[in-house]
Scaffold this active site. Sequence first.
Site, PDB file in Angstrom:
ATOM      1  N   SER A 187      18.875  30.670   3.202  1.00 28.67           N
ATOM      2  CA  SER A 187      19.058  29.181   3.580  1.00 28.67           C
ATOM      3  C   SER A 187      18.031  28.914   4.754  1.00 28.67           C
ATOM      4  O   SER A 187      17.422  29.755   5.285  1.00 28.67           O
ATOM      5  CB  SER A 187      20.433  28.778   3.789  1.00 28.67           C
ATOM      6  OG  SER A 187      20.568  29.593   5.155  1.00 28.67           O
ATOM      7  N   LYS A 188      17.963  27.569   4.971  1.00 25.18           N
ATOM      8  CA  LYS A 188      17.098  27.361   6.094  1.00 25.18           C
ATOM      9  C   LYS A 188      17.307  27.989   7.396  1.00 25.18           C
ATOM     10  O   LYS A 188      16.191  28.128   8.100  1.00 25.18           O
ATOM     11  CB  LYS A 188      17.521  25.803   6.500  1.00 25.18           C
ATOM     12  CG  LYS A 188      16.953  24.673   5.636  1.00 25.18           C
ATOM     13  CD  LYS A 188      16.768  23.555   6.346  1.00 25.18           C
ATOM     14  CE  LYS A 188      16.011  22.404   5.348  1.00 25.18           C
ATOM     15  NZ  LYS A 188      17.130  21.869   4.711  1.00 25.18           N
ATOM     16  N   ARG A 189      18.522  28.534   7.812  1.00 22.16           N
ATOM     17  CA  ARG A 189      18.472  29.236   9.050  1.00 22.16           C
ATOM     18  C   ARG A 189      17.653  30.524   8.982  1.00 22.16           C
ATOM     19  O   ARG A 189      17.286  31.244  10.042  1.00 22.16           O
ATOM     20  CB  ARG A 189      19.823  29.710   9.603  1.00 22.16           C
ATOM     21  CG  ARG A 189      20.483  30.617   8.626  1.00 22.16           C
ATOM     22  CD  ARG A 189      22.179  30.760   8.953  1.00 22.16           C
ATOM     23  NE  ARG A 189      22.734  31.440   7.863  1.00 22.16           N
ATOM     24  CZ  ARG A 189      22.784  32.829   7.876  1.00 22.16           C
ATOM     25  NH1 ARG A 189      22.427  33.434   8.826  1.00 22.16           N
ATOM     26  NH2 ARG A 189      23.547  33.300   7.052  1.00 22.16           N
ATOM     27  N   HIS A 190      17.084  31.008   7.705  1.00 24.91           N
ATOM     28  CA  HIS A 190      16.397  32.149   7.693  1.00 24.91           C
ATOM     29  C   HIS A 190      14.882  31.794   7.802  1.00 24.91           C
ATOM     30  O   HIS A 190      13.955  32.879   7.883  1.00 24.91           O
ATOM     31  CB  HIS A 190      16.638  32.992   6.126  1.00 24.91           C
ATOM     32  CG  HIS A 190      18.132  33.367   6.052  1.00 24.91           C
ATOM     33  ND1 HIS A 190      18.819  32.667   4.999  1.00 24.91           N
ATOM     34  CD2 HIS A 190      18.961  34.309   6.642  1.00 24.91           C
ATOM     35  CE1 HIS A 190      20.077  33.355   5.477  1.00 24.91           C
ATOM     36  NE2 HIS A 190      19.940  34.224   6.317  1.00 24.91           N
ATOM     37  N   GLY A 191      14.597  30.688   7.768  1.00 23.74           N
ATOM     38  CA  GLY A 191      13.175  30.083   7.856  1.00 23.74           C
ATOM     39  C   GLY A 191      12.860  29.306   6.886  1.00 23.74           C
ATOM     40  O   GLY A 191      13.623  28.527   6.231  1.00 23.74           O
TER      41      GLY A 191
END
Length: 433
Positions: free
Chosen positions: A216-220
């Site tokens: 997800s977005k929190r991984h980049g």
Amino acid sequence: MPTTPVIVRFAPSPTGPLHVGSARTALFNYLFAKQMGGKIILRFEDTDRERSNSEFEADILESLKWLELDFDEIYRQSERTAIYREALEKLISAGTAYISKEDINNTNNDKTKRGEVIRLRNPGQRIIFQDLIRGEISFDTTELGDFVIAKSLDEPLYHFAVVVDDWQMGVTHVIRGEDHISNTPRQILIQEALKVLRPIYAHIPLILAPDRSKLSKRHGAVSVTEYRGQGFLPDALLNYLALLGWNPGTDQEIFSRSELIKQFSLDRIQKGGAIFNLEKLNWLNREYLRRVPESIWDDIFPNDWPSALRAKVTPIIRERVSTLTEGHTLIESGEYDYFLAPPIVDKNLLKAPTTLSKTITLLESIPGADFQSQIIKSVLMPYADEAGRAAVLSTMRVVLTGKERSPDPFTLAEILGQAETLARLRKIFHDSQ
Ligand code: GLU
């Protein structure tokens, strides 16, 4: 006996930019269709009008085009209301679906009001289907009850629209993310009510972050547009996505599109989650960057870089970065500005300024046409070995670049040219006298 031609579809909901996981679903469908000489359909599942948005649709189209995934037909569910209505009416008149008057929760204002929905009459059986990747999957559908298939005749819900479309479009294989496995029994119940053929299912594993949680977005970066913006090449990203969950069964890692079409097989898709490995994507991008014409690097340089100099500095940058964007950032940081103009040299960094005299004499002795890094090296090395490499070479480097770290001084001298190299060395030598 004629065999049915393969028809597959990629069915994104335009509720966000094209996610790399969806791009991989599109790719697997594409490869399978091309390999089988079949057809691939792009279908925008935009029945959820609040969440769907034309900008996301444009992003999806643009990203698919950039990846050169082309489709034989394109549909939008929002333009097919009449088709769903007809199918709903058919079920209602057959008694396999019914209009139910009930209290309906309005999620916008939390108020309940009396309204109608359309529910499927669920016979409550066990549904068993063969998944090409997961094997036999069995669900007891009793607890689904008579589930809602439409809010009204003109507002079918997702499951209903999918089933009607797959049927009407003649879809033979449904290749999609495994997050849809739990939707499949409902969809099969709808197929059975409509008395239509069941497609073959292949649910592909999710893409996971290195910590094994859902990517997800929190991984980049998660969208194709973001990777494009970071300077990845479409063929490198496509090659990477193909290997995400599909195992070619050999050590080969670089695949052209036609090799992928030839070698791809649904049988070699793994069951478990596929971990997104940015290092591998970076590696593949570097490999692809080596295979494209060097002129692709021209654009990373600002206008004041002469084109001959760009060509000489490109190999240095190419060794250091994984993407064009990283190369651009490096140039913009001023790291290599000493190629454009003499640097300001901090005298304290000069280890042994007295060695400059001999270095200058040796470099002067090289005929102009031979001023190439290998020859420069062979001329300077005996002296460097005698007087100390650190003293001779690091002094030369600091004079040429103003820095303690840089490409090797022979390469620097070749790129700068004999006249400029000598001019820089002479000036600092005189200043230090
Ligand atoms: N629209 C669904 C999604 O974006 C895909 C549905 C399907 O492939 O059956 O996840």
